[in-house]
Design an enzyme around this catalytic site. Structure first.
Site, PDB file in Angstrom:
ATOM      1  N   ASP A  80       0.817  -1.207   0.000  1.00  0.00           N
ATOM      2  CA  ASP A  80       0.000   0.000   0.000  1.00  0.00           C
ATOM      3  C   ASP A  80       0.859   1.268   0.000  1.00  0.00           C
ATOM      4  O   ASP A  80       0.524   2.263  -0.643  1.00  0.00           O
ATOM      5  CB  ASP A  80      -0.924   0.005   1.215  1.00  0.00           C
ATOM      6  N   GLY A  81       1.969   1.241   0.724  1.00  0.00           N
ATOM      7  CA  GLY A  81       2.835   2.414   0.788  1.00  0.00           C
ATOM      8  C   GLY A  81       3.414   2.769  -0.573  1.00  0.00           C
ATOM      9  O   GLY A  81       3.496   3.944  -0.948  1.00  0.00           O
TER      10      GLY A  81
ATOM     11  N   ASN B 213      -5.197   8.568   1.150  1.00  0.00           N
ATOM     12  CA  ASN B 213      -5.695   7.862   2.333  1.00  0.00           C
ATOM     13  C   ASN B 213      -6.200   8.811   3.418  1.00  0.00           C
ATOM     14  O   ASN B 213      -7.379   8.788   3.755  1.00  0.00           O
ATOM     15  CB  ASN B 213      -4.599   6.974   2.921  1.00  0.00           C
ATOM     16  N   ASP B 214      -5.287   9.619   3.967  1.00  0.00           N
ATOM     17  CA  ASP B 214      -5.688  10.409   5.128  1.00  0.00           C
ATOM     18  C   ASP B 214      -4.753  11.578   5.398  1.00  0.00           C
ATOM     19  O   ASP B 214      -3.601  11.608   4.975  1.00  0.00           O
ATOM     20  CB  ASP B 214      -5.775   9.523   6.387  1.00  0.00           C
TER      21      ASP B 214
ATOM     22  N   ARG C 293       1.515  15.199  25.834  1.00  0.00           N
ATOM     23  CA  ARG C 293       0.836  13.960  26.188  1.00  0.00           C
ATOM     24  C   ARG C 293      -0.495  13.858  25.466  1.00  0.00           C
ATOM     25  O   ARG C 293      -0.837  12.844  24.906  1.00  0.00           O
ATOM     26  CB  ARG C 293       0.654  13.887  27.705  1.00  0.00           C
TER      27      ARG C 293
ATOM     28  N   THR D 207      -9.871   2.014   5.565  1.00  0.00           N
ATOM     29  CA  THR D 207      -9.344   0.693   5.927  1.00  0.00           C
ATOM     30  C   THR D 207      -7.904   0.759   6.416  1.00  0.00           C
ATOM     31  O   THR D 207      -7.265  -0.276   6.607  1.00  0.00           O
ATOM     32  CB  THR D 207      -9.433  -0.273   4.720  1.00  0.00           C
TER      33      THR D 207
ATOM     34  N   TYR E  78      -5.238   3.546   8.869  1.00  0.00           N
ATOM     35  CA  TYR E  78      -5.034   3.947  10.262  1.00  0.00           C
ATOM     36  C   TYR E  78      -6.368   4.237  10.956  1.00  0.00           C
ATOM     37  O   TYR E  78      -6.553   3.938  12.136  1.00  0.00           O
ATOM     38  CB  TYR E  78      -4.133   5.173  10.289  1.00  0.00           C
TER      39      TYR E  78
ATOM     40  N   SER F  40      -7.785   1.141  12.387  1.00  0.00           N
ATOM     41  CA  SER F  40      -7.040   0.732  13.580  1.00  0.00           C
ATOM     42  C   SER F  40      -7.426   1.563  14.801  1.00  0.00           C
ATOM     43  O   SER F  40      -7.365   1.083  15.931  1.00  0.00           O
ATOM     44  CB  SER F  40      -5.533   0.866  13.331  1.00  0.00           C
TER      45      SER F  40
END
Length: 286
Positions: free
Chosen positions: A68-69, A142-143, A153, A183, A185, A188
């Site tokens: 994919d990359g 993708n994103d 933090r 589908t 990150y 996930s």
């Protein structure tokens, strides 16, 4: 299709076994191929570099060997060419790729005899601002991801849709994805799987500090703006990336505008291969 460009991720086909196999099969079946010159020095994101300056104008399809990359990289570098991409997976999961290496030469027959179809995939355009100064502009298949950086933090992220404040997240970051990227990150991080041809944008927080924070799905025509808020007296540290590349540092008060790009990526879909079959093969049934 008879005229191909062949883009190989040499770290995944080190002995060029599949590259040679494809070259032989194409020529034996009346086709021709062109291979870009490989530039040994990687780019600033650590990616392989290719020289497309002398790419023939009559190339009809780009065969992308990798994962994919590699396909995302090809989509970025060949954006202005408007040439369909066929991804052949030499990696692990491969949601964007159309075929597995075990399916050679069957997948090549599909493009050689034009029995495949072409999907137009939405892309996102993002513009990052520091005050009135435009500090980054890029595009993603993708994103677009805004995430904490440095010693932060959590980072406060103010989400606006069409100029109206929608939500404020205290989180590790936020993912704004296309249906194609749903589908990746975003999945996930707990986001939904979206059918690729759906005209929507998915907003998914990363590890939000809230029990109520969920992914949001908005129209593909909506314009999203994300502002880096202030949780503490010191400057917040964040970073925006486009398809995991082109990182830009951000601080309190910076903002990113994200919207559907005019450009699209063309991905080849093989005959008899649906998105639902891909899901079943990659994820499995419950």
């Amino acid at each position: 299709m008879k005229k191909f460009a062949l883009l190989t991720n040499y770290s995944k086909d080190k002995r060029l076994v599949y590259t040679r196999m494809i070259k032989t099969y194409i020529t034996e079946n009346g086709g021709s191929y062109w291979i870009p010159r490989y530039i040994s020095e990687p780019d600033k994101d650590g990616d392989q570099r290719y020289d497309f300056s002398d790419m023939p104008e009559d190339i009809e399809c780009v065969l992308v060997l990798g994962g994919d990359g590699t396909l995302l990289q090809a989509a970025r570098e060949l954006l202005q060419r408007h040439i369909p991409l066929l991804g052949i997976n030499l990696g692990t999961l491969g949601f964007l790729t159309s075929a597995e290496k075990s399916e050679l030469p069957k997948c090549l027959d599909s493009v050689l005899d034009d029995s495949c179809s072409i999907d137009e995939r939405m892309m996102l355009e993002g513009v990052a601002y520091h005050g009135s100064e435009k500090i980054q502009m890029n595009i993603a298949l993708n994103d677009v991801i805004i995430a904490r950086a440095g010693f932060s933090r959590l980072v406060e992220l103010k989400i606006y849709v069409n100029g109206e404040l929608l939500s404020i997240y205290n989180a590790d970051g936020i993912i704004v994805s296309t249906p194609t990227g749903s589908t990746g990150y975003s999945l996930s991080a707990g986001g939904p799987i979206i059918f690729p041809q759906t005209d929507v944008i998915v907003i998914t927080p990363i590890c939000p500090h809230s029990l109520q924070a969920r992914s949001l799905v908005v129209s593909g025509e909506d314009r999203i703006m994300i502002e880096i808020g202030r949780r503490r007296k010191t400057q917040e540290e964040a970073m925006v990336t486009f398809d995991g590349r082109s990182a830009q540092e951000l601080e309190t008060g910076d903002r990113i505008e994200i919207y559907k790009a005019q450009e699209t990526t063309q991905l080849i879909r093989l005959k008899g291969r649906s998105f639902y079959q891909v899901l079943q093969n990659k994820i499995g049934t419950a």
